[in-house]
Design a protein around this motif. Structure first.
Motif, PDB file in Angstrom:
ATOM      1  N   ASN A  94       0.869  -1.112  -0.004  1.00 37.99           N
ATOM      2  CA  ASN A  94      -0.066   0.041   0.110  1.00 37.99           C
ATOM      3  C   ASN A  94       0.932   1.265   0.089  1.00 37.99           C
ATOM      4  N   LEU A  95       1.791   1.190   0.574  1.00 34.41           N
ATOM      5  CA  LEU A  95       2.879   2.358   0.890  1.00 34.41           C
ATOM      6  C   LEU A  95       3.506   2.502  -0.597  1.00 34.41           C
ATOM      7  N   VAL A  96       3.944   1.486  -1.440  1.00 33.10           N
ATOM      8  CA  VAL A  96       4.380   1.640  -2.849  1.00 33.10           C
ATOM      9  C   VAL A  96       3.243   2.212  -3.670  1.00 33.10           C
ATOM     10  N   ARG A  97       1.966   1.609  -3.707  1.00 35.93           N
ATOM     11  CA  ARG A  97       0.922   2.083  -4.403  1.00 35.93           C
ATOM     12  C   ARG A  97       0.638   3.741  -4.134  1.00 35.93           C
ATOM     13  N   LEU A  98       0.616   4.092  -2.881  1.00 31.98           N
ATOM     14  CA  LEU A  98       0.689   5.531  -2.444  1.00 31.98           C
ATOM     15  C   LEU A  98       1.702   6.397  -3.278  1.00 31.98           C
ATOM     16  N   GLY A  99       2.762   5.847  -3.253  1.00 32.20           N
ATOM     17  CA  GLY A  99       3.815   6.549  -3.908  1.00 32.20           C
ATOM     18  C   GLY A  99       4.022   6.714  -5.191  1.00 32.20           C
ATOM     19  N   VAL A 100       3.364   5.571  -5.936  1.00 34.86           N
ATOM     20  CA  VAL A 100       3.160   5.626  -7.387  1.00 34.86           C
ATOM     21  C   VAL A 100       2.213   6.663  -7.555  1.00 34.86           C
ATOM     22  N   ALA A 101       1.037   6.482  -7.029  1.00 32.22           N
ATOM     23  CA  ALA A 101      -0.059   7.665  -7.107  1.00 32.22           C
ATOM     24  C   ALA A 101       0.473   8.890  -6.860  1.00 32.22           C
ATOM     25  N   SER A 102       1.388   9.008  -5.780  1.00 33.55           N
ATOM     26  CA  SER A 102       1.784  10.461  -5.782  1.00 33.55           C
ATOM     27  C   SER A 102       2.521  10.903  -7.085  1.00 33.55           C
ATOM     28  N   LEU A 103       3.086  10.139  -7.537  1.00 38.77           N
ATOM     29  CA  LEU A 103       4.177  10.383  -8.849  1.00 38.77           C
ATOM     30  C   LEU A 103       3.164  10.839  -9.745  1.00 38.77           C
ATOM     31  N   VAL A 104       2.285  10.078 -10.027  1.00 37.78           N
ATOM     32  CA  VAL A 104       1.486  10.351 -10.999  1.00 37.78           C
ATOM     33  C   VAL A 104       0.712  11.599 -10.874  1.00 37.78           C
ATOM     34  N   VAL A 105      -0.070  11.674  -9.867  1.00 36.77           N
ATOM     35  CA  VAL A 105      -0.685  13.029  -9.615  1.00 36.77           C
ATOM     36  C   VAL A 105       0.103  14.042  -9.596  1.00 36.77           C
ATOM     37  N   GLY A 106       1.289  13.982  -8.905  1.00 37.65           N
ATOM     38  CA  GLY A 106       2.308  15.080  -9.066  1.00 37.65           C
ATOM     39  C   GLY A 106       2.973  15.368 -10.406  1.00 37.65           C
ATOM     40  N   SER A 107       2.739  14.353 -11.269  1.00 40.39           N
ATOM     41  CA  SER A 107       3.195  14.864 -12.676  1.00 40.39           C
ATOM     42  C   SER A 107       2.076  15.475 -13.433  1.00 40.39           C
ATOM     43  N   TRP A 108       0.873  15.104 -12.913  1.00 37.60           N
ATOM     44  CA  TRP A 108      -0.462  15.846 -13.765  1.00 37.60           C
ATOM     45  C   TRP A 108      -0.457  17.306 -13.182  1.00 37.60           C
ATOM     46  N   PHE A 109      -0.094  17.608 -11.956  1.00 35.94           N
ATOM     47  CA  PHE A 109      -0.194  18.854 -11.348  1.00 35.94           C
ATOM     48  C   PHE A 109       0.854  19.862 -12.139  1.00 35.94           C
ATOM     49  N   GLY A 110       1.982  19.006 -12.483  1.00 33.96           N
ATOM     50  CA  GLY A 110       2.864  19.830 -12.978  1.00 33.96           C
ATOM     51  C   GLY A 110       2.528  20.142 -14.427  1.00 33.96           C
ATOM     52  N   TYR A 111       2.051  19.040 -15.145  1.00 32.38           N
ATOM     53  CA  TYR A 111       1.547  19.236 -16.674  1.00 32.38           C
ATOM     54  C   TYR A 111       0.414  20.537 -16.544  1.00 32.38           C
ATOM     55  N   LEU A 112      -0.547  20.438 -15.727  1.00 30.76           N
ATOM     56  CA  LEU A 112      -1.468  21.530 -15.782  1.00 30.76           C
ATOM     57  C   LEU A 112      -0.817  22.956 -15.232  1.00 30.76           C
ATOM     58  N   TRP A 113       0.070  22.889 -14.472  1.00 25.89           N
ATOM     59  CA  TRP A 113       0.647  24.071 -14.137  1.00 25.89           C
ATOM     60  C   TRP A 113       1.494  24.595 -15.385  1.00 25.89           C
ATOM     61  N   ARG A 114       2.231  23.678 -15.738  1.00 24.77           N
ATOM     62  CA  ARG A 114       2.921  24.305 -17.012  1.00 24.77           C
ATOM     63  C   ARG A 114       2.034  24.561 -18.252  1.00 24.77           C
ATOM     64  N   ARG A 115       1.167  23.849 -18.436  1.00 21.92           N
ATOM     65  CA  ARG A 115       0.076  24.274 -19.452  1.00 21.92           C
ATOM     66  C   ARG A 115      -0.612  25.925 -19.145  1.00 21.92           C
ATOM     67  N   ARG A 116      -0.982  25.753 -17.855  1.00 23.24           N
ATOM     68  CA  ARG A 116      -1.616  27.331 -17.571  1.00 23.24           C
ATOM     69  C   ARG A 116      -0.474  28.563 -17.725  1.00 23.24           C
ATOM     70  N   HIS A 117       0.533  28.058 -17.176  1.00 22.73           N
ATOM     71  CA  HIS A 117       1.634  29.167 -17.290  1.00 22.73           C
ATOM     72  C   HIS A 117       1.970  29.382 -18.680  1.00 22.73           C
ATOM     73  N   ARG A 118       1.915  28.394 -19.735  1.00 21.79           N
ATOM     74  CA  ARG A 118       2.370  28.690 -21.131  1.00 21.79           C
ATOM     75  C   ARG A 118       1.190  29.543 -21.740  1.00 21.79           C
ATOM     76  N   ASP A 119      -0.187  29.102 -21.289  1.00 19.94           N
ATOM     77  CA  ASP A 119      -1.376  29.841 -21.915  1.00 19.94           C
ATOM     78  C   ASP A 119      -1.253  31.305 -21.596  1.00 19.94           C
ATOM     79  N   PHE A 120      -0.753  31.746 -20.277  1.00 21.01           N
ATOM     80  CA  PHE A 120      -0.826  33.010 -19.527  1.00 21.01           C
ATOM     81  C   PHE A 120       0.272  33.697 -20.387  1.00 21.01           C
ATOM     82  N   SER A 121       1.378  33.049 -20.573  1.00 16.60           N
ATOM     83  CA  SER A 121       2.580  33.784 -21.030  1.00 16.60           C
ATOM     84  C   SER A 121       2.126  34.019 -22.611  1.00 16.60           C
ATOM     85  N   ARG A 122       1.350  33.568 -23.326  1.00 16.45           N
ATOM     86  CA  ARG A 122       1.112  33.901 -24.765  1.00 16.45           C
ATOM     87  C   ARG A 122      -0.063  34.908 -24.668  1.00 16.45           C
ATOM     88  N   ALA A 123      -0.806  35.271 -23.889  1.00 17.73           N
ATOM     89  CA  ALA A 123      -1.775  36.190 -23.737  1.00 17.73           C
ATOM     90  C   ALA A 123      -1.027  37.469 -23.721  1.00 17.73           C
TER      91      ALA A 123
END
Length: 123
Positions: A94-123
């Motif tokens: 369960n600890l390993v699953r939590l770690g993997v889930a944290s990496l996955v969700v963290g990567s998605w937050f990074g993706y969303l942050w980068r996408r949002r940051h990129r969209d704002f910089s183009r405006a």
């Protein structure tokens, strides 16, 4: 010999699949379209854990091993055969699953942050 190659190829693809499940979201930071493939892989991972559905790669590897005259995978499947109790103790699953889930969700937050940051910089 051919059946052994099928089993080994399925094992390698399975490990690559698990690596992509764990770290593939970070590829979307560089290649944004990769997020869709990663979402599908993550959905499969969650579904297999929640429902216990057997992975087709496990079935192919087990079949190939048996056809080659080798012992099949354990009844609990690929992860129990190669990972749990080998890479980490079973009691930490369960600890390993939590770690993997944290990496996955963290990567998605990074993706969303980068996408949002990129969209704002183009405006």
């Amino acid at each position: 010999m051919m059946y052994r190659l099928i089993a080994d190829a399925a094992m390698v693809v399975h490990f690559l699949f698990l690596a992509y499940l764990t770290l593939g979201g970070f590829l979307a930071l560089r290649w944004p379209r990769a997020i869709w493939a990663h979402l599908a892989v993550a959905a499969w991972g969650v579904m297999s854990i929640v429902t216990g559905v057997e992975c087709p790669l496990t079935l192919v590897e087990d079949w190939g091993r048996r056809q080659a005259g080798l012992a099949g995978l354990t009844p609990s499947g690929f992860v129990d055969h190669y990972i749990e109790g080998v890479i980490y103790p079973e009691e930490h699953t369960n600890l390993v699953r939590l770690g993997v889930a944290s990496l996955v969700v963290g990567s998605w937050f990074g993706y969303l942050w980068r996408r949002r940051h990129r969209d704002f910089s183009r405006a």
